[in-house]
Design an enzyme around this catalytic site. Sequence first.
Site, PDB file in Angstrom:
ATOM      1  N   GLU A 692       0.854  -1.182   0.000  1.00 25.39           N
ATOM      2  CA  GLU A 692       0.000   0.000   0.000  1.00 25.39           C
ATOM      3  C   GLU A 692       0.892   1.234   0.000  1.00 25.39           C
ATOM      4  OE1 GLU A 692      -3.536   2.328   2.489  1.00 25.39           O
ATOM      5  OE2 GLU A 692      -2.653   0.502   3.315  1.00 25.39           O
ATOM      6  N   ASN A 747      -4.422   5.181  -2.324  1.00 26.45           N
ATOM      7  CA  ASN A 747      -5.618   5.803  -1.761  1.00 26.45           C
ATOM      8  C   ASN A 747      -6.082   6.947  -2.650  1.00 26.45           C
ATOM      9  OD1 ASN A 747      -6.056   4.574   1.078  1.00 26.45           O
ATOM     10  ND2 ASN A 747      -3.851   4.910   0.964  1.00 26.45           N
ATOM     11  N   GLU A 779      -8.059   2.622  -3.513  1.00 22.50           N
ATOM     12  CA  GLU A 779      -8.774   2.482  -2.254  1.00 22.50           C
ATOM     13  C   GLU A 779      -9.536   3.753  -1.923  1.00 22.50           C
ATOM     14  OE1 GLU A 779      -6.174   1.331   0.866  1.00 22.50           O
ATOM     15  OE2 GLU A 779      -5.519  -0.531  -0.096  1.00 22.50           O
ATOM     16  N   ASP A 809     -11.504   0.940   2.034  1.00 26.71           N
ATOM     17  CA  ASP A 809     -10.552   1.076   3.134  1.00 26.71           C
ATOM     18  C   ASP A 809     -11.284   1.436   4.424  1.00 26.71           C
ATOM     19  OD1 ASP A 809      -8.119   1.064   4.345  1.00 26.71           O
ATOM     20  OD2 ASP A 809      -7.472   3.033   3.606  1.00 26.71           O
ATOM     21  N   GLU A 866      -6.346  -5.045   8.516  1.00 27.01           N
ATOM     22  CA  GLU A 866      -5.307  -4.052   8.793  1.00 27.01           C
ATOM     23  C   GLU A 866      -4.956  -4.060  10.278  1.00 27.01           C
ATOM     24  OE1 GLU A 866      -5.803  -0.381   5.904  1.00 27.01           O
ATOM     25  OE2 GLU A 866      -7.621  -0.666   7.099  1.00 27.01           O
TER      26      GLU A 866
END
Length: 914
Positions: A692, A747, A779, A809, A866
Site C-alpha cells: 500500500e 488511496n 482504495e 478502506d 489491517e
Amino acid sequence: MTRWIAEAAPALVAALVAWLAIVFGMLAPLDLAIGDLRMRMSPKPASGQVVFVAIDERSLKEIGQWPWPRSIHGALLDQVVQAGARDVFFDVDFAFAADADGDRAFEQALERAGGATLLPVFAQPSSIGDAGTLSVNMPHAPFLSLSWPVLVNVPADDDGLIREYHFSADVLGEDMPSVASYLSGVFGPPGSLFGINYALRPDTIPSLSAIDVLRGVVPPEAFAGHSVIIGAHAVEMRDNFAVPVHGIVPGAMIHALATETLLQGIAPVRWGWRLTIALLAGLILLLQRRDENFSAWAFIAKAFCVVGAAECAGLLLFRQTALQWSTAPLYPGLLLYGAWQLGQTIDVSRWVIRGARVEIENTRRLLAQVFNDSSDTIVIIDEALRVRAASKSARDMGIGLDGAPLPAAFATAARQAILSYRQGAWAPDHLTETQLGDRVLQFTVTPSLLDAVTEGGRTPARQDCIATIAARDITHLREQEERLAYLSTHDERTGALRRCAFLRLAQDHLGTNGRIAIFAFNLHRFKTINATLGRDVGDLLLAEAVARLRRDVPGLSPLVRLEGDAFAVFATDAPDVVAPDDLAERIHDSVTRPYVLAEARALVGARLGYVDTGDGTDATAQAVLEQAEDALDEARHFGGSRIVRHDPDRTGRTTRARDIERAMWTAIEGDEFSLVYQPQVDMRDGSLIGVEALLRWTSPTLGRIFPDEFIAVAESNGFIRQIGRWVLHRAALDARRLPPDVTVAVNVSTLQMLDRDILDDVQSALTESGLPPWRLWLELTETALMSPSDSIVETMRDIEMLGVSWALDDFGTGYSSLGYLSRLPLRKLKLDKSFVQGLDADPHALAILRSVANLCRNMDLCLLCEGVETRAHADILLGEGCVQAQGYFYGRPQSIDEVLDGFCGGDRRVATRG
C-alpha cells in the site's frame, strides 16, 4: 528605310553602349554582384567527402604555443590516417626546418602515411612591386620527399574577394596542380582557373577541432574514406580571406569549398552577354513600336518586369547548371533608353521650374495649415518680444491678440534663448511648465535666424533672431496623474485606503507608540442588499459606512478596504483614552445603524474582529492586521453580528494551516513528497502479495508534516488533485520494480472522484509506467462512500473497465447502511485496524470479524485485515479463515528499496516473528 532607322536607332545605341561597357569592364562589378547574389540565394550542402580539421582557438589554448612543434602535426597526421582518411592536406607552412626532434617525428608520420599527405606550395612575388619574379615556398626537402606538393595560391579580384581558383599553375617550370584539383581528381588545362561556387554552405562541411582529433575523441568513421584538410581557423592566425556570400573565411575553408565545387561539378561559368545584348535590342524595338505615348511609370513597371524575369531565369539556370548568365547589360541599356524617351517627352527645364514652384507653394500652404490647425500652442516671438505669429490655439488663450500681454514665462524664456543663441551658447532646453490661469502648459523654446532685406532690396541686409515657443496644454494630464496617485492609495468607490497605504500608516503608528489596536469588520447581509436593492445601492452603503466611522467615532485612523465588504481601522488614541473593547463596540454600533440610501432603507449587521498588541510588541503592522483578520474570520464562523477578540492559540493553528498551504504549492516541483510502502502478505506462508502506497512530506521550511495535517489542507484548497496525480504516477513506476504478481494499492480522495480527470490520470499512470492494470488497486474510505453519488459510482465503473480493482478502506468506521456495497464495483474490503487490535481482549471484535468475513464470502469479496501487530492477532485471524493482512507485525511502511531488499532479495516470505 529612314523610318526604320529612326525606330531602330535607340535599340542600336543602347546595344552599342552596353557592348562598350562590357569591353571596357565597366559592367564587371555589377555582373559579379549579380552572380554573388545568385549564389547567396541558392544555398547548397557539401557532399561530406571533405573534412576540415580546424586549428582553432581552443586547440591553440590547449597546446599553449604557435607554431606547434612538428611532432604535434605528426600526431595529428597519424590520427586521421589510422582512421582511414583517403588524403590528408596540411594548409600549414612546412618550408623551413624547425626543431630536430619535431621534424624527425613529422618525417616518421609522413612515412607511415605512405604518400597520402599533401603539403602546400606558395608562389608569390619575390619583392614588393616585382610581380614578374616569383618566390616559391616549397616544403622542407625531407618532407617533400615523403609527400605530394600542391599549389595553394588563391587569386583575388579587384574588389579583394576570392572568386576563382587554380586548376594548376607553372611553378619553377613545372605545371603544379592545386590542392582542390588533387583532392577532387578533377584537372583542367594547365595554368587555367575555375570559379568557386559559394552557394556551397561552409557550415555543411564537417568541421572538427584539432585538439579533439589529437585526444582521440573523434570516431574513426568521421575520416574513413574522406579527404581531410588541416588548417587554421583561429582569428589570431591571420589566415583569413574575404569571399562573396560568406564574408571572411579561413584559407583552409576556401580550399575545401573549391574541392567541393569540383567534386560536385558545379563550377560557375559566365555566359550569355551577347544573348543579353540581342535581347536588349529586341526589347527596345518592341517598346518603340508599341509605346507611342511614353509613360515613365509604365516604362519603369515594364523594365522591372523584364529585369525581374531575366534575373529569375538567370537564378533558375544557375541552380540547375551553374551557368552565370550575364544579365548586367540590361540595366544600362534600359536606363539609357528610359532617359532618352524622357528627354524626348518633357521639356526638362520648364518641368523642373514649374514643379519647384508648385512644391514651394504647396509646402507653404501645408505649413500654414499645420501651424494654424495644430492642437499645440505655437507662438513666434522676435527680439523685441513682439508676437510675429500665433496659432489658433494660442489666440484662443488670448496670446497674440492686439494689446494682449505676452505671458511672463514665455517672455523670459524667449529673451534668454535669443541671447544665448546670439552668443553661440544655446543648447536645447528641457521642457518647462507654467501656470496660465487654470491651465498648466508645458513648453519648449527654439531660437533661429531669419534673413531681413532692405525695402526694395534683394540682398539680405541683416539677420533677425526669433524664438519659436511650442506649448502643450497638459492640464488634463496633470489631473489624471493626481487622480492615479489618489487611486493608487485609495479605493475608488468608498474613498477608503488601499492595504499598502494603510500598512504604511499603521507601521508608522506602531513605530512611534510601540502598541497598536487594529479592528477588522465586515457587513453582515451586505450580499443580500446587493441582490435585492442593486449594486448601486450597495456601493452607496459601503461609502456611507466609511463616512459614518470618520464622522461618528473619533480616535480612528483612515479606513482600509480589505475586500468586498470588509474594512479595517486602527486606534490613534492611547488605550487609556478609549479602551479597545469600548472602541470595538462603538465601531460595531456605528456601522449597524439603519441606512437610508437613494430612497431605500437598509439594515446590516457587522462581524468584527480586533487585536490589541499591548505595549512593547515586536510584531509588524502586517502581522497585526493578519491577526485582526483571523479574529474576523472567527466572528464570521460563528455567524450573525458578533465581536471577537484575537486568540493567539487559534491563530497559531490558522497560521500553521496557511504555512502548509503556501509550502504545498511548490512541494511537487521541489521533490519534497515521497512514498513509502506497507507490505500486504498472505498469512498462510508470509509471502508478499502487495503493498500500500503511503504519502510522506518533508518540507525544507516546515520539516516533516504528517498526512493527517496536510491532507486536510490539500482537500480544502483543491491541491489534492495534483498530489493524487503525482502519487498515482510514482506508485505505478515503483511497482514495476516489484515481482510481476505483486500489486500496489493507492488511496483516492473523494475530491478526486468528483473530478472526471481521474480516469485520464489512471490511464496516463498505467501508460507511462507500463504497469498491467490488474496490478493497480485504488482504495476509497468507507466514510467517503457513505452516500456515494451517481457520478462517483459511474467513475468507479469506468476505471474498473480499464482492469483496475477497487478496495474499500477502513471498513467498519462509517455509519451508513450496508446497502451501498451492492452498488459499488468493489473487489476487496479492508477491515479497520481498530477491530483487529481488539481481538485478544474484546469478544465483540471477534464477532464483528466473523460477520465481516461471512459478508465477504457471500459477496465474493477479498478480505484484508489491517493493523496486525502481534503473533496473537495473526493466529486468531488464521483461525478464522482470514488470509490477507498488513500491519507492523509483517512490516512497517518503508521505501521501495527496503521492500525489495526485505521481501524480494531471495525468499519472498516475511521473516518469522516470535
